[in-house]
Design an enzyme around this catalytic site. Structure first.
Site, mmCIF file in Angstrom:
data_model
loop_
_atom_site.group_PDB
_atom_site.id
_atom_site.type_symbol
_atom_site.label_atom_id
_atom_site.label_comp_id
_atom_site.label_asym_id
_atom_site.label_seq_id
_atom_site.Cartn_x
_atom_site.Cartn_y
_atom_site.Cartn_z
ATOM 1 N N LEU A 73 0.865 -1.170 0.000
ATOM 2 C CA LEU A 73 0.000 0.000 0.000
ATOM 3 C C LEU A 73 0.906 1.227 0.000
ATOM 4 O O LEU A 73 1.657 1.446 0.962
ATOM 5 C CB LEU A 73 -0.901 0.029 1.239
ATOM 6 C CG LEU A 73 -2.224 -0.727 1.180
ATOM 7 C CD1 LEU A 73 -1.978 -2.221 1.038
ATOM 8 C CD2 LEU A 73 -3.065 -0.438 2.421
ATOM 9 N N SER A 75 1.100 5.327 -0.367
ATOM 10 C CA SER A 75 0.375 6.595 -0.394
ATOM 11 C C SER A 75 1.054 7.572 -1.342
ATOM 12 O O SER A 75 2.281 7.726 -1.310
ATOM 13 C CB SER A 75 0.306 7.202 1.013
ATOM 14 O OG SER A 75 -0.410 6.355 1.885
ATOM 15 N N GLU A 76 0.261 8.201 -2.158
ATOM 16 C CA GLU A 76 0.768 9.145 -3.155
ATOM 17 C C GLU A 76 1.688 10.197 -2.532
ATOM 18 O O GLU A 76 1.396 10.749 -1.473
ATOM 19 C CB GLU A 76 -0.419 9.849 -3.818
ATOM 20 C CG GLU A 76 -0.044 10.886 -4.854
ATOM 21 C CD GLU A 76 -1.260 11.561 -5.430
ATOM 22 O OE1 GLU A 76 -1.320 11.723 -6.660
ATOM 23 O OE2 GLU A 76 -2.163 11.933 -4.648
ATOM 24 N N CYS A 90 9.914 8.234 -0.095
ATOM 25 C CA CYS A 90 8.737 7.660 -0.749
ATOM 26 C C CYS A 90 9.047 7.125 -2.141
ATOM 27 O O CYS A 90 8.641 6.003 -2.491
ATOM 28 C CB CYS A 90 7.622 8.697 -0.835
ATOM 29 S SG CYS A 90 7.096 9.349 0.770
ATOM 30 N N GLN A 93 11.064 3.931 -1.987
ATOM 31 C CA GLN A 93 10.252 2.802 -1.541
ATOM 32 C C GLN A 93 9.305 2.331 -2.649
ATOM 33 O O GLN A 93 9.097 1.131 -2.824
ATOM 34 C CB GLN A 93 9.452 3.172 -0.293
ATOM 35 C CG GLN A 93 10.286 3.279 0.963
ATOM 36 C CD GLN A 93 9.438 3.413 2.209
ATOM 37 O OE1 GLN A 93 8.305 3.881 2.158
ATOM 38 N NE2 GLN A 93 9.979 3.011 3.341
ATOM 39 N N GLU A 114 -2.086 11.990 -0.360
ATOM 40 C CA GLU A 114 -0.896 12.852 -0.341
ATOM 41 C C GLU A 114 -0.660 13.443 1.047
ATOM 42 O O GLU A 114 -1.598 13.825 1.750
ATOM 43 C CB GLU A 114 -1.096 13.990 -1.352
ATOM 44 C CG GLU A 114 0.031 14.985 -1.443
ATOM 45 C CD GLU A 114 1.237 14.439 -2.192
ATOM 46 O OE1 GLU A 114 2.347 14.555 -1.635
ATOM 47 O OE2 GLU A 114 1.077 13.951 -3.317
ATOM 48 N N THR A 136 8.108 16.407 11.218
ATOM 49 C CA THR A 136 6.994 16.259 10.270
ATOM 50 C C THR A 136 5.643 16.070 10.965
ATOM 51 O O THR A 136 4.617 16.525 10.453
ATOM 52 C CB THR A 136 7.278 15.086 9.309
ATOM 53 O OG1 THR A 136 6.188 14.913 8.417
ATOM 54 C CG2 THR A 136 7.520 13.776 10.055
ATOM 55 N N ASP A 148 -1.476 11.934 11.073
ATOM 56 C CA ASP A 148 -1.609 10.981 9.977
ATOM 57 C C ASP A 148 -3.101 10.731 9.765
ATOM 58 O O ASP A 148 -3.752 10.116 10.614
ATOM 59 C CB ASP A 148 -0.885 9.670 10.306
ATOM 60 C CG ASP A 148 -0.744 8.752 9.103
ATOM 61 O OD1 ASP A 148 -1.567 8.861 8.170
ATOM 62 O OD2 ASP A 148 0.182 7.914 9.089
ATOM 63 N N ARG A 150 -4.490 9.096 7.191
ATOM 64 C CA ARG A 150 -4.768 8.035 6.229
ATOM 65 C C ARG A 150 -5.669 6.950 6.812
ATOM 66 O O ARG A 150 -5.520 6.554 7.952
ATOM 67 C CB ARG A 150 -3.455 7.410 5.741
ATOM 68 C CG ARG A 150 -2.642 8.337 4.864
ATOM 69 C CD ARG A 150 -1.287 7.767 4.546
ATOM 70 N NE ARG A 150 -0.436 7.681 5.729
ATOM 71 C CZ ARG A 150 0.816 7.231 5.706
ATOM 72 N NH1 ARG A 150 1.344 6.813 4.563
ATOM 73 N NH2 ARG A 150 1.528 7.194 6.819
ATOM 74 N N LYS A 176 -0.616 0.401 9.210
ATOM 75 C CA LYS A 176 -1.185 -0.283 8.045
ATOM 76 C C LYS A 176 -1.601 -1.699 8.419
ATOM 77 O O LYS A 176 -2.682 -2.161 8.042
ATOM 78 C CB LYS A 176 -0.172 -0.335 6.900
ATOM 79 C CG LYS A 176 0.086 0.980 6.204
ATOM 80 C CD LYS A 176 1.062 0.798 5.045
ATOM 81 C CE LYS A 176 1.371 2.142 4.388
ATOM 82 N NZ LYS A 176 2.361 2.010 3.283
#
Length: 240
Positions: A73, A75-76, A90, A93, A114, A136, A148, A150, A176
């Site tokens: 999985l 993420s953009e 990113c 990966q 994103e 971050t 986060d 997501r 995840k």
């Protein structure tokens, strides 16, 4: 084309499903990269968040149908995936996952989430705060945004629509794993991704390490503060 089982529907099946049920759209084959590796791209109808997420299936040069399906999985990340930003890992990966899937077969879910779900513009705003020395996650909080945002349930529904229920998950992110299992996916193994450390993303990866990401020290290019003796192997077998 792939060792994954095709999704077979009886006539009229779509009308019998609940309104909004996730269903794959017709697929298209796209050759990828300099080697022209064939990959099957599928969109979906009925996704709960109405985003244009995509599944990419790989047959693999040396697939093993006796093993659970290898899944990533991802993420953009426009800056990392497309423009090779060194502020994150990113893009590295993503390309690692494509190479592994090209070899072993499996599914890459490219999720339009994103900036850990806050969007591109907000991510750029967070970058400006990071330039002042804020990590971050804290930068997101200063913007009154989630650390986060997501939701990987959409990924679980995509996998289930493809008939994929038992997987080997390529990830360093325990969230995840937890979300997929809660959504009914049998995560049989966790296979760690590489950790691509540069001077530009050192603080970013340090923050991920401190937020309990499963960063594999055996793959560090540059040591990170707080990392202990490397553990053997890069695959963690777990029961669901």
């Amino acid at each position: 084309m792939t060792h994954l089982q095709p999704v077979v529907r009886a006539a009229g099946h779509a009308e019998e499903e609940p309104m909004g049920a996730c269903q794959p759209r017709p697929s298209v084959m796209i050759p990828m990269g300099p080697a022209g590796v064939e990959a099957e791209f599928l969109g979906f109808d009925g996704l709960a968040d109405h985003e244009e997420h995509v599944a990419i299936r790989f047959a693999g040069r040396h697939p093993d149908a006796t093993k659970p399906t290898l899944v990533r999985l991802h993420s953009e990340c426009l800056t990392g995936d497309v423009f090779a930003s060194a502020r994150c890992d990113c893009g590295r990966q993503l390309h690692e996952a494509i190479e592994l899937l090209s070899e072993e077969g499996g599914v890459l879910l490219y999720l339009r989430q994103e900036g850990r779900g806050i969007g591109l513009y907000a991510k750029l705003d967070a970058y400006r705060l990071q330039d002042k020395g804020i990590d971050t996650y804290t930068a997101n909080r200063w913007l009154n945004l989630p650390e986060d945002a997501r939701n990987y349930t959409v990924g679980a529904r995509m996998l289930q629509a493809l008939g994929v229920e038992r997987i080997r998950l390529l990830t360093n992110n325990p969230d995840k794993v937890a979300q997929l299992r809660a959504a009914g996916i049998d995560v049989a193994e966790i296979r760690r991704t590489g950790v691509y450390v540069t001077e530009a993303n050192r603080a970013y990866l340090q923050a991920k390490f401190e937020h309990r990401h499963l960063l594999d020290p055996t793959k560090f290019l540059v040591p990170l503060k707080g990392v202990e003796t490397p553990r053997e192997g890069d695959v963690v077998a777990e029961s669901a």
